[in-house]
Scaffold this motif. Structure first.
Motif, short mmCIF file in Angstrom:
data_model
loop_
_atom_site.label_atom_id
_atom_site.label_comp_id
_atom_site.label_asym_id
_atom_site.label_seq_id
_atom_site.Cartn_x
_atom_site.Cartn_y
_atom_site.Cartn_z
N LEU A 22 0.84 -1.20 0.00
CA LEU A 22 0.00 0.00 0.00
C LEU A 22 0.87 1.25 0.00
O LEU A 22 1.98 1.27 0.56
CB LEU A 22 -0.93 0.01 1.22
N SER A 23 0.36 2.31 -0.63
CA SER A 23 1.09 3.58 -0.71
C SER A 23 1.38 4.12 0.70
O SER A 23 0.51 4.02 1.58
CB SER A 23 0.25 4.59 -1.49
N PRO A 24 2.58 4.62 0.90
CA PRO A 24 3.69 4.88 -0.02
C PRO A 24 4.72 3.77 -0.12
O PRO A 24 5.88 4.04 -0.42
CB PRO A 24 4.30 6.16 0.53
N TYR A 25 4.32 2.53 0.14
CA TYR A 25 5.13 1.34 -0.17
C TYR A 25 6.46 1.30 0.58
O TYR A 25 7.48 0.91 0.03
CB TYR A 25 5.41 1.27 -1.67
N VAL A 26 6.46 1.64 1.85
CA VAL A 26 7.72 1.69 2.61
C VAL A 26 8.04 0.30 3.14
O VAL A 26 7.22 -0.34 3.81
CB VAL A 26 7.63 2.69 3.77
N HIS A 27 9.23 -0.18 2.85
CA HIS A 27 9.69 -1.49 3.29
C HIS A 27 9.91 -1.49 4.80
O HIS A 27 10.28 -0.48 5.39
CB HIS A 27 10.99 -1.84 2.57
#
Length: 673
Positions: A291-296
């Motif tokens: 899901l946005s903002p797709y942070v690992h």
């Protein structure tokens, strides 16, 4: 800082509005009515008017001040939804920093961090909060030594906010069950994390422990229950029901140090006094946020450690190239076991064989011998690449891959007697015909768990066959002889460890078109090897070269250093950062132009996407990350506001996004097939 209502009471609330619109990604000032002064505190949920859109929006108070940035007359808060301060200051700072780094919206991250409100759960918590604040935790925490490691180095990291890349011990270990039940077997890594957590809690800080999936959570919770009181363990996971997850979040808001366990989202858990963050197997793709903002998860942990100064441990049997890069630049220190004993790994590709055909078999004779001998003492693990019976079907006439007539996905066979179905959409291929030659007969290509089980069942009559994959999840098996056929990542824990491990289909795994295929295979196989009993043999079939040598010598870091060096030469991640920019040709070009003048930025593409848009990949050095994120974020906002104007303003029409940005996309350089 809370203040007693009075003459000098701050009357301006700075509010984060819960909205996916990028142009609303900032704090809005609202006047606090006199009736709400006592309740309007930072972290509470509120409802506020949006004049430009003519509606009421939900949000969170981030700050309460005496004067806002707006010079005119402020709108008043519509309502304080609840007095529970669910958005803690440390989580807000983390959300803001991560959003800026990834050119995203802070509200999107807050939505991941703070579950939807559950009224009954919250009311019960508010009623109990005062009594619980006066009560002491029921059990004391004893700081336990970390087995197999230098405990002094662990303590130094906990005291100074150190960052460690921990090389986990490749073993399984027995832990006592709570309440006198049968002992349980878990990975050694779980006891390492649990013991480290006890030392963090004993020092007065909480420990956030992140793992990829429910299998790992089960092991870690088992290890924690053996060393911590039950009221010090909180399970916070996106797979929980909404009431359970919200209850867990509220439990984290107190002052008592806790061990907080969950998947990637647990790294957003509130913990004002954070002593330790530990992430297990950070190279697992389940740590990628879809899901946005797709942070690992790895980036969440790194940024939060910088903000709060806690210790940070990355534990793994084979770390990712991202962590290897951080070790090389000195941001992470390595920690290995005091007396590490490497496992016994035999790559068949590096063995001399007189029978060429036998050596090329899916299960060569050396693997048969190891399995037969090991079955006299206990279970044997057989890892395969794919689930099902036949992972892929082909036309019997022309040999082309059999594809679904609805979505063009590849067809597969789940069981020997099932009807072929699409591996993408699931449609049954009852009236299939080949698009190339009009043939109607199939030919099976490859062997999944089901077909492998059939073959091994005929070769070892009378031996138990156990299949473990996504459709048949099994967490553990006993110590009795059995052949356990499992897909990668679905291997159950065996009591005492497997007496032998066979790693099949290696040549198919390394043939996958992906930038990360080498390190992924290293991680899959290392995790399976770690399930073997001490002294047991692992047979790696069909793979040679640097990968096989790294496993046979148990020097996985050597392979990763070489891989990282190659990527530096080619400017591939993680040697550089990347951002994928997707949208219409006009918006993508405008975004690329906005960052064109930044040093050491180069663009690959754009290329067409299946939905009719285009995609470009932007590569840039780590030092230019803030400038690139700022430039792309400005273009995202510009595209969103111009789209709204073209759609006719607030007429009810919703236009599709014309520009999307994703930083550090792990799939940027993977094949689309």
């Amino acid at each position: 800082m809370d203040e007693v209502p009075g003459v000098n009471t701050p009357r301006v609330a700075r509010v984060l509005i819960d909205s996916p619109l990028p142009q609303l990604d900032r704090l809005f000032d609202y006047s606090i009515p006199a009736a709400m002064v006592a309740e309007a505190r930072p972290g509470v949920r509120v409802r506020v008017p949006l004049r430009s859109m003519g509606r009421i929006a939900d949000g969170f108070i981030v700050e309460v001040t005496g004067a806002g940035e707006f010079a005119g007359t402020l709108s008043e808060l519509e309502a304080v939804v609840s007095t529970a301060r669910v958005l803690s200051p440390e989580v807000w700072m983390l959300a803001r920093r991560l959003a800026d780094r990834a050119a995203g919206s802070a509200s999107d991250i807050v939505r991941l961090a703070v579950p939807k409100r559950q009224v009954r759960v919250e009311k019960a918590w508010l009623l109990e909060a005062e009594a619980e604040a006066e009560a002491e935790p029921s059990g004391a925490v004893v700081a336990l030594p970390v087995p197999g490691f230098d405990t002094d180095r662990i303590d130094l990291a906990l005291a100074t906010g150190g960052r460690l890349a921990v090389d986990a011990v490749p073993r399984v270990v027995e832990v006592p069950a709570v309440g006198g039940g049968a002992p349980r077997w878990v990975g050694y890594w779980a006891t390492t994390m649990a013991a480290s957590a006890t030392r963090a809690l004993a020092a007065g800080g909480s420990a956030i422990l992140a793992v990829p999936d429910y299998r790992d959570q089960e092991q870690l919770v088992t290890a924690l229950r053996a060393v911590l009181p039950a009221d010090r363990i909180v399970h916070l996971d996106a797979r929980q029901s909404n009431p359970d997850r919200y209850r867990a979040l509220l439990a984290c808001l107190g002052d008592t140090p806790l061990a907080i366990v969950g998947n990637r989202s647990v790294l957003y858990a509130p913990a004002a006094r954070l002593g330790l963050m530990a992430v297990w197997d950070e190279g697992d793709p389940l740590h990628n946020e879809p899901l946005s903002p797709y942070v690992h998860a790895r980036d969440i942990a790194l940024v939060r450690q910088e903000l709060q100064g806690s210790a940070l441990f990355f534990l793994s049997h084979a770390r990712s190239t991202e962590v290897e890069r951080l070790v090389e630049v000195g941001w992470l220190d390595e920690l290995t076991a005091v007396r590490a004993v490497p496992p016994k790994v035999l790559p068949t590709a590096q063995q001399q064989s007189q029978d060429r055909l036998a050596a090329q078999a899916r299960i060569p004779s050396s693997a048969w011998r190891e399995a037969r001998a090991a079955l006299e003492h206990g279970p044997v693990l057989v890892q395969v690449a794919r689930p099902g019976y036949a992972p892929r079907l082909a036309c019997a006439s022309c040999g082309n891959t059999a594809r679904c007539q609805r979505c063009e996905g590849p067809l597969r066979l789940k069981t020997a007697r099932s009807t072929p179905s699409c591996s993408w959409c699931g449609k049954l291929a009852t009236d299939w015909s080949c698009a190339n030659c009009a043939g109607t007969a199939f030919r099976m290509v490859g062997q999944g768990t089901g077909r492998t089980a059939e073959d091994l069942g005929r070769a070892f009559p009378g031996v138990r066959i156990i299949i473990a994959d996504g459709d048949r999840p099994i967490l553990s098996v006993d110590a009795e002889p059995a052949l356990v056929i499992a897909t990668r990542g679905a291997e159950p824990i065996a009591a005492g460890g497997y007496r032998a491990v066979l790693l099949l289909d290696g040549e198919r795994m390394v043939a996958r078109e992906s930038l990360r295929v080498g390190e992924d295979c290293l991680r899959w196989w290392a995790n399976a090897i770690a399930l073997a009993a001490p002294g047991a043999t692992t047979v790696l079939v069909g793979v040679g070269g640097a990968l096989a040598s790294a496993l046979a010598t148990w020097r996985r870091a050597d392979y990763l250093r070489s891989e990282l060096g190659d990527r530096r030469t080619l400017r591939f991640p993680p040697a550089v950062r990347v951002a994928t920019v997707t949208g219409t040709p006009e918006t993508v070009q405008a975004a690329v132009d906005a960052i064109h003048d930044i040093d050491r930025v180069d663009v690959l593409g754009p290329v067409e996407t299946p939905d009719g848009g285009v995609r470009a990949i932007v590569r840039f050095d780590y030092g230019e990350g803030a400038a690139v994120a700022s430039g792309l974020r400005a273009e995202v906002i510009r595209a969103a506001t111009s789209r709204r104007k073209r759609a006719g303003g607030a007429t009810g029409r919703v236009a599709l996004p014309t520009l999307r940005v994703r930083f550090d996309d792990a799939l940027s350089f993977d094949s689309s097939e």
